[in-house]
Each structure stands twice: as C-alpha cells, then as structure tokens.
Write a protein that holds these residues in place. Structure first.
Motif, mmCIF file in Angstrom:
data_model
loop_
_atom_site.group_PDB
_atom_site.id
_atom_site.type_symbol
_atom_site.label_atom_id
_atom_site.label_comp_id
_atom_site.label_asym_id
_atom_site.label_seq_id
_atom_site.Cartn_x
_atom_site.Cartn_y
_atom_site.Cartn_z
ATOM 1 N N PHE B 44 0.836 -1.198 0.000
ATOM 2 C CA PHE B 44 0.000 0.000 0.000
ATOM 3 C C PHE B 44 0.864 1.238 0.000
ATOM 4 C CE2 PHE B 44 -3.623 -2.458 2.049
ATOM 5 C CZ PHE B 44 -4.268 -2.565 0.842
ATOM 6 N N TYR B 45 1.954 1.194 0.769
ATOM 7 C CA TYR B 45 2.837 2.356 0.851
ATOM 8 C C TYR B 45 3.360 2.714 -0.541
ATOM 9 C CZ TYR B 45 6.902 5.170 1.930
ATOM 10 O OH TYR B 45 7.835 6.172 1.957
ATOM 11 N N PHE B 46 3.874 1.675 -1.250
ATOM 12 C CA PHE B 46 4.447 1.959 -2.561
ATOM 13 C C PHE B 46 3.376 2.345 -3.572
ATOM 14 C CE2 PHE B 46 8.049 -0.498 -0.835
ATOM 15 C CZ PHE B 46 9.006 0.478 -1.035
ATOM 16 N N SER B 47 2.241 1.655 -3.504
ATOM 17 C CA SER B 47 1.217 1.971 -4.496
ATOM 18 C C SER B 47 0.652 3.360 -4.248
ATOM 19 C CB SER B 47 0.115 0.918 -4.498
ATOM 20 O OG SER B 47 -0.516 0.886 -3.256
ATOM 21 N N SER B 48 0.597 3.778 -2.971
ATOM 22 C CA SER B 48 0.086 5.123 -2.717
ATOM 23 C C SER B 48 1.056 6.166 -3.252
ATOM 24 C CB SER B 48 -0.153 5.333 -1.227
ATOM 25 O OG SER B 48 1.062 5.327 -0.538
ATOM 26 N N LYS B 49 2.378 5.896 -3.111
ATOM 27 C CA LYS B 49 3.373 6.813 -3.670
ATOM 28 C C LYS B 49 3.208 6.907 -5.187
ATOM 29 C CE LYS B 49 5.711 8.328 -0.273
ATOM 30 N NZ LYS B 49 5.434 9.704 0.047
ATOM 31 N N TYR B 51 0.503 6.260 -6.953
ATOM 32 C CA TYR B 51 -0.726 6.960 -7.315
ATOM 33 C C TYR B 51 -0.559 8.446 -7.122
ATOM 34 C CZ TYR B 51 -3.432 2.759 -7.964
ATOM 35 O OH TYR B 51 -3.918 1.593 -8.445
ATOM 36 N N GLU B 52 0.256 8.838 -6.127
ATOM 37 C CA GLU B 52 0.508 10.248 -5.904
ATOM 38 C C GLU B 52 1.127 10.868 -7.161
ATOM 39 O OE1 GLU B 52 3.048 11.492 -2.505
ATOM 40 O OE2 GLU B 52 1.269 10.876 -1.379
ATOM 41 N N ILE B 53 2.143 10.169 -7.709
ATOM 42 C CA ILE B 53 2.829 10.683 -8.887
ATOM 43 C C ILE B 53 1.874 10.731 -10.069
ATOM 44 C CG2 ILE B 53 4.690 10.227 -10.526
ATOM 45 C CD1 ILE B 53 6.158 8.905 -8.098
ATOM 46 N N SER B 54 1.182 9.604 -10.301
ATOM 47 C CA SER B 54 0.303 9.560 -11.465
ATOM 48 C C SER B 54 -0.847 10.540 -11.286
ATOM 49 C CB SER B 54 -0.215 8.151 -11.689
ATOM 50 O OG SER B 54 -1.137 7.809 -10.689
ATOM 51 N N GLY B 55 -1.270 10.736 -10.027
ATOM 52 C CA GLY B 55 -2.331 11.701 -9.758
ATOM 53 C C GLY B 55 -1.891 13.109 -10.089
ATOM 54 N N ALA B 56 -0.617 13.418 -9.770
ATOM 55 C CA ALA B 56 -0.106 14.755 -10.056
ATOM 56 C C ALA B 56 -0.090 14.991 -11.558
ATOM 57 C CB ALA B 56 1.296 14.914 -9.471
ATOM 58 N N VAL B 57 0.334 13.978 -12.301
ATOM 59 C CA VAL B 57 0.367 14.104 -13.760
ATOM 60 C C VAL B 57 -1.041 14.290 -14.303
ATOM 61 C CG1 VAL B 57 0.908 12.891 -15.893
ATOM 62 C CG2 VAL B 57 2.473 12.767 -13.961
ATOM 63 N N GLU B 58 -1.968 13.469 -13.758
ATOM 64 C CA GLU B 58 -3.333 13.535 -14.244
ATOM 65 C C GLU B 58 -3.947 14.896 -13.940
ATOM 66 O OE1 GLU B 58 -5.453 9.879 -13.280
ATOM 67 O OE2 GLU B 58 -7.243 11.133 -13.305
ATOM 68 N N ARG B 59 -3.667 15.395 -12.728
ATOM 69 C CA ARG B 59 -4.201 16.699 -12.355
ATOM 70 C C ARG B 59 -3.716 17.779 -13.306
ATOM 71 N NH1 ARG B 59 -3.755 15.080 -7.117
ATOM 72 N NH2 ARG B 59 -1.703 15.972 -6.793
#
Lengths: 167, 273
Positions: B44-49, B51-59
C-alpha cells in the motif's frame, strides 16, 4: 547424480520425518525446537549439481511445512540456504585446490565449525524473521535465533560425530 | 535464440531460486493472513506513492477542465457576493430581504485592446447565451466595461479604457457620487469628475460602483483614490484614482444581466423632457 543413491533418499526422508515427528515437539526451555534437518546441506556433496540442490531444498522445506502446518517459513529459509550454500562453502573452506568434495572429507575442524555456524545461523535468522515478520518483534527474533542455533549446532555436532572422516 | 537459451541456462540457478521463492511466498500467504497483511502494508505504501505521482500528472492534464468547473462555481459565488454587497446602508434594511435583480454569466476574453484611446473587448458569448447590448461586464476584482453590440456567439464590449465611457462611482464611506473616466495614459490611472468639494473624502478611500446606472449594482469595488485636490472657485474636487486590477490583464469576465432593464427603460421613456 550422487543424490539419487539410496542412502541419500533415506537420509532425506529420515530428516523430514525426524524433524516433524520428533524435533518439532522437543520444546526445550519451553520454546526451543532444534532443526536437525539442516544436516541435509551438510551431507549433500559439495561438488554435486547446484540446480538439483535448489529443487531438493525447496522440497525439503515444503514437506516440513506441510507436515507441521507452519506457514511457509521453512520453505523460504531452506530454499535460500540451498541457493547461497556455494557462497558459504567458499567462505568457510576457501577457494583453493584443497576445497573438499564433501563435508566429511575435510580434516580441518575450524573450517567445518565455521561452515556449520554460518549454515545454522543464517537459516535460523531467516526462519525466525519470516515467522514473526515484524520490526516490533526484533528482540524475539534475535533471542529465538540465537538459542535455537545453539541447540541445533549441539545436536548436529553429536550426529556428525557418528560419521567417521572419509579420506 | 541460441544466445537466449545459453543465458537462461547460465542463470538457471538464480532463475529457479526466485521462481521457487515467489511460489513459497504465495504459499505462505495462503496459510497466514498475518504475513499477507504485513506485506500488503508495504504494498500500500508503494502503491500510494505511485498513485501520488500519477495523480499529479493527471491533475496537470485536467487543469483545463478544473478551470472550467471553478469558473462555473465562481459564477454562482459572484452573484452571492454582489447581492451581499448590495445591502443598503440604513440599518433596518438588514432585516428585510431585498431583491437583487442581476444574473451573472461567465465569459472569456478573446480579444482585448488597451493601447488606443477608445478600446474594445470581444467575449466568447453572444445573443445565443442571452447577452444583449448595455449589460455591465465585471472581472474578479473590478469592472471591465459595458456590452456594445452582440452577434450570435460573440459580444463586443466597450472597455473601461474608453474616453467616452463614464461609470457612476462613489466612495465606500461617503455617499457623494461622481463619474469615473479614463485619463488615457496608463490602463490603471483614472480621473473622477463631478464630486462636490463639500463631500467628506480622503486619499486612499475605496471606490465602489454607485448603483445609479442600470449596468452595475451598488458596491462593486473599483479602485482607490490616489490624489485629491480642490479646484479653487469651481466647487468640485479634482480626483485621480488607481484601479484595483489592470483591465489590460484580464482573461475571464462576468457579464451582469439586469433583469429589470426593460422596466427601467420604460420608466425613463415616460419622463417628460
């Protein structure tokens, strides 16, 4: 294919059964169950096929896990020891012309002791880390690994003393 | 092919080891939920990191859409803001609900001139979206101009930077009102005419729209007084003002529709000359 001799098959079966039926129920001081099945890595000749050793070490751990209903810790620890055994041999006996072909053909007691110590210590460290699998239990892991290693080594020493040194 | 096979054969021990290791780890998880939970914690720790990156790109790529949503939200909020500023200054009026006859439409600026003496803007909404001549146009912090003419999809706006356009303004403190006229130099420098010299005003006072025209409601902040001088013998102030925001730097505006426009027009027609 030295392993497929009858004595090897017997030793494999005997070690699994001995571990499952006897040594897993010793509970010395309430928590120590020595692991004598590590003798398999001692008996397996040093120059024999490494690939087969990996498969056999997996099977050894697998059977012990299966018969003693203990997660997968035995399998992972035993498999890892089977994989790194050449490194342990190289470290304890040295890379020379005199590298022995098997454990019992080497006359040097100190090197044999280091080999057994590394084998047992690493295996127990892996095993208990996998069993507790938490940073909070680090002291428990160290305590268990240390005391179980001592008793495993004593029992292995006693067993090995029945086998004479071969030239 | 031969090389691949050779490589596979050469690394058969590590390959075999890792294959069996994965097998035994999965075997272990099936046996013990505790181990599964512990590994999943790191997972979960790694996947959340990740998703954070991909979320920033998506945003980043969604910014245009988010901007549109924010504008829609602002359109609603602008109406609420204007209606609250429009509360009359006598105290008992606070207890009575007052009609606010203005509707707000958002628009973006397609063309904005500010270097001539008579400047115009072009907006991307027109008669199809309900924009008609003589509607007021404001930005997030000040006024922009008045709609001059419309086509189906576009509107032509007389900019506040136009020497013939006079906006009715007053200060926040004093009810004395005058007209805001562009002085024709910098886009934020304005003159205010026709404030009588008995009015109690000083430098730094905030200017708001006076609400005397049908274009803008009372209380939209426009600028600040920067210079104040009494003209001898005329009875009027000579006032210079600076706008709160630069009319040459606007990209989004709100068009104000006065819902009572027809009513006011008909009243004005009936006034005998």
């Amino acid at each position: 294919m030295n392993f497929f001799s009858i004595s090897s098959v017997i030793s494999f079966v005997a070690l699994v059964l001995g571990q499952v039926l006897l040594f897993n129920h010793l509970h010395i001081f309430g928590f120590i169950n020595p692991m004598l099945y590590l003798l398999f890595f001692v008996f397996y000749r040093f120059e024999s096929n490494q690939t087969i050793l990996i498969i056999l070490s997996f099977l050894l751990g697998f059977f012990i896990d299966l018969l003693s209903q203990s997660g997968g810790a035995h399998t992972i620890a035993t498999l890892t020891i089977g994989f790194i055994r050449p490194l342990i041999i190289r470290y304890s006996f040295g890379v020379t012309v005199e590298t022995p072909q098997s454990y019992s053909s080497d006359p040097r007691t100190l090197n044999k002791l280091i080999f057994l110590l590394l084998l047992t210590g690493l295996h127990h460290a892996f095993y208990f880390t996998l069993v507790y699998f938490s940073w909070d239990a680090i002291l428990l892991i160290i305590k268990n690994a240390l005391f179980t290693s001592i008793f495993s080594l004593i029992l292995m020493g006693i067993t090995l003393s029945f086998y004479p040194n071969k030239k | 092919m031969q090389r691949i096979l050779n490589a596979l054969f050469q690394f058969r021990n590590p390959i075999l080891y890792f294959f069996l290791l994965i097998l035994s780890i999965s075997f272990s998880f099936n046996q013990s939920p505790f181990h599964e939970y512990n590994i999943q914690k790191y997972g979960f720790y790694f996947s959340s990191k990740l998703y954070e990156i991909s979320g920033a790109v998506e945003r980043y790529f969604n910014l245009r859409k988010v901007n549109q949503q924010l504008l829609q939200e602002n359109e609603k909020l602008k109406k609420i803001e204007l209606s609250t500023e429009n509360i009359p200054l006598y105290p008992f009026a606070l207890t009575q609900p007052k009609r606010f006859p203005y509707a707000v439409k958002k628009a973006s600026v397609l063309k904005n001139s500010y270097q001539k003496q008579r400047n115009f803007l072009i907006l991307d909404i027109g008669s199809e979206k309900g924009v008609y001549p003589e509607m007021g146009v404001i930005s997030n912090n000040g006024i922009v101009g008045v709609v001059h003419s419309v086509t189906k999809n576009y509107a032509n706006v007389i900019s506040i930077l136009h020497q013939d356009l006079k906006i009715n303004v007053r200060t926040k403190k004093s009810p004395a009102f005058g007209s805001l006229v562009w002085s024709g130099k910098s886009p934020v420098e304005f003159k205010i005419e026709d404030i009588v010299s008995i009015a109690n005003i000083s430098v730094g006072d905030t200017l708001i729209t006076g609400g005397m025209s049908s274009y803008f409601p009372l209380g939209i902040p426009v600028g600040k007084i920067s210079k104040l001088e009494k003209i001898q013998g005329s009875g009027y102030y000579s006032i210079e003002a600076i706008l709160l925001n630069d009319p040459s730097q606007i990209y989004y505006v709100y068009v104000l529709e006065n819902l009572d426009f027809q009513e006011l027009q008909s009243l004005q027609k009936n006034i005998p000359q």
